[in-house]
Motif scaffolding. Structure first.
Motif, short mmCIF file in Angstrom:
data_model
loop_
_atom_site.label_atom_id
_atom_site.label_comp_id
_atom_site.label_asym_id
_atom_site.label_seq_id
_atom_site.Cartn_x
_atom_site.Cartn_y
_atom_site.Cartn_z
N ALA A 36 43.80 49.38 38.08
CA ALA A 36 42.30 49.10 38.23
C ALA A 36 41.60 47.80 37.63
O ALA A 36 40.80 47.17 38.10
CB ALA A 36 41.50 50.27 37.53
N ALA A 37 42.51 47.54 36.36
CA ALA A 37 41.94 46.37 35.61
C ALA A 37 42.32 45.13 36.39
O ALA A 37 41.68 44.18 36.43
CB ALA A 37 42.55 46.39 34.23
N ARG A 38 43.54 45.06 37.07
CA ARG A 38 44.10 44.02 37.61
C ARG A 38 43.04 43.78 38.99
O ARG A 38 42.84 42.64 39.44
CB ARG A 38 45.35 44.25 38.11
N ARG A 39 42.67 44.88 39.88
CA ARG A 39 41.91 44.89 40.91
C ARG A 39 40.52 44.46 40.51
O ARG A 39 40.06 43.41 41.26
CB ARG A 39 41.56 46.45 41.51
N ARG A 40 39.86 44.78 39.57
CA ARG A 40 38.59 44.13 38.89
C ARG A 40 38.64 42.72 38.63
O ARG A 40 37.85 41.69 39.10
CB ARG A 40 38.11 44.96 37.81
N ARG A 41 39.69 42.27 38.12
CA ARG A 41 39.96 40.73 37.83
C ARG A 41 40.04 39.98 39.06
O ARG A 41 39.62 38.99 39.30
CB ARG A 41 41.21 40.35 36.96
N ARG B 275 38.79 58.31 39.31
CA ARG B 275 39.94 57.91 40.69
C ARG B 275 40.71 59.00 40.81
O ARG B 275 40.98 59.83 39.92
CB ARG B 275 40.46 56.74 40.22
N GLU C 50 39.02 40.81 41.91
CA GLU C 50 37.55 40.81 42.53
C GLU C 50 36.68 39.59 41.86
O GLU C 50 35.91 38.87 42.66
CB GLU C 50 36.93 42.15 42.48
N ARG C 51 36.68 39.87 40.67
CA ARG C 51 35.85 38.51 40.11
C ARG C 51 36.30 36.97 40.35
O ARG C 51 35.39 36.25 40.40
CB ARG C 51 36.02 38.86 38.37
N SER D 271 28.25 33.67 41.92
CA SER D 271 28.47 34.28 40.69
C SER D 271 27.11 33.60 39.85
O SER D 271 26.53 34.58 39.09
CB SER D 271 29.75 33.86 39.91
N SER E 73 44.95 52.67 34.86
CA SER E 73 44.17 52.03 34.25
C SER E 73 44.54 50.07 34.39
O SER E 73 43.64 49.55 34.70
CB SER E 73 44.02 52.18 32.87
N THR F 159 42.52 48.01 28.15
CA THR F 159 43.96 48.51 28.80
C THR F 159 44.92 48.20 27.71
O THR F 159 45.75 48.80 27.33
CB THR F 159 44.05 47.58 30.09
#
Length: 319
Positions: free
Chosen positions: A299-304, A133, A306-307, A315, A296, A249
């Motif tokens: 990005a981790a918060r964004r992935r959570r 990124r 999105e899930r 799912s 980092s 993280t």
């Protein structure tokens, strides 16, 4: 099964964070431990470290019921080869670490562990063809600038720092490639086992040149040197236990404990020189790590997020 947070997972994460912090604290104190081993030189220390670690793991395996897992790994030639490669890389890391510690370069070694996360990301690009990124590229660029500042200002390439960073980065890459196919105890045992012949040769050479110090520098020194196996294995086991329980993280942020402690030990305990150009270089590295860590976390918060946004029915269909 659901991903809803419960008290047990939270407790597991707290315990995992405690294991990880304990590992990094022990690694941070290692320079002081190895300085106490003088007059033992770096080559002898590493050799004893390998052999005594192997003894520790061989005692540990029956305690944890690890013989079946070890036999399973040994039956796979590919895994055996990769454990040998991992052993060679961790040997290089230990040897550079000891040379740096026992020749008054603890500060330079701490620089290596500061830039290790960025080196790991860079290796992912070169070896695994991963895409970075924009903020990760910024962190890599800042790390390069910091190295150039130190080279120009201090008048020397920080070879020991680069050796520590790249050897440990490549070691992590190999361990990631092996993945869960090799459990922690089996992997560490085999890495030490493949290095044992090298350690024996190393001890023979030291004995024929400068002479071995084991048992010749007093009872206290002998006890400290005999503990090299436990001192080596304990943080590795704690780290492995923590890595299974906390997000990457958390590990990424906690790993800065070690180089911070090493820097403090080098500057204020061992009184190593820290000219202005080094401070400038370190400041740029810290800026790079700040950018890297922020990226980092985001990005981790964004992935959570999105899930969580994926409907349960969708799912389930994807699974």
């Amino acid at each position: 099964m659901t991903d809803r947070p419960t008290r047990a997972p939270r407790n597991t994460r707290l315990v995992g964070a405690g294991y990880a912090v304990g590992a990094y604290l022990l690694w941070g104190f290692l320079p002081l431990y190895f300085v106490l081993l003088e007059p033992t030189g770096p080559w002898e220390v590493v050799a004893w470290r390998i052999l005594l670690s192997l003894v520790f793991y061989l005692i540990l395996i029956p305690v944890v019921g690890g013989w079946p897992r070890l036999r399973t790994v040994l039956s796979n030639r590919r895994l055996v080869m990769w454990t040998a490669v991992a052993g060679l890389l961790i040997y290089l890391n230990w040897q550079v670490f000891l040379i740096a510690t026992l020749t008054g370069h603890v500060i330079e070694m701490s620089l290596g562990y500061f830039i290790n996360p960025i080196v790991t990301v860079l290796l992912g690009v070169v070896v695994l063809r991963e895409r970075l990124r924009p903020m990760q590229w910024t962190a890599v660029g800042l790390a390069v600038v910091a190295t150039l500042v130190i080279v120009v200002g201090y008048g020397a390439v920080p070879w020991l720092a680069l050796g520590v960073a790249f050897s440990f980065g490549l070691y992590g890459l190999v361990k990631r490639h092996i993945g869960p196919s090799v459990d922690v105890t089996s992997g560490l045992t085999l890495e030490s086992l493949w290095l044992a012949p090298l350690a024996i040769v190393q001890l023979v050479i030291v004995a024929m040149t400068t002479g071995l110090t084991m048992g010749t520098a007093g009872a206290g020194h002998g006890v400290l040197l005999a503990l090299a196996g436990v001192i080596t294995a304990a943080p590795l086991m704690l780290f492995a236990a923590g890595a299974r329980r906390v997000p990457l993280t958390v590990l990424g942020i906690a790993q800065f404990i070690t180089p911070i402690m090493q820097l403090v030990i080098g500057v204020w305990v061992l009184d190593e020189p820290m000219p202005p150009e080094r401070w400038i270089g370190f400041a740029i590295v810290w800026l790079a790590l700040g950018v890297f860590t922020l990226d980092s976390v985001v990005a981790a918060r964004r992935r959570r997020a999105e899930r969580r946004a994926v409907p349960p029915s969708r799912s389930a269909r994807q699974e």
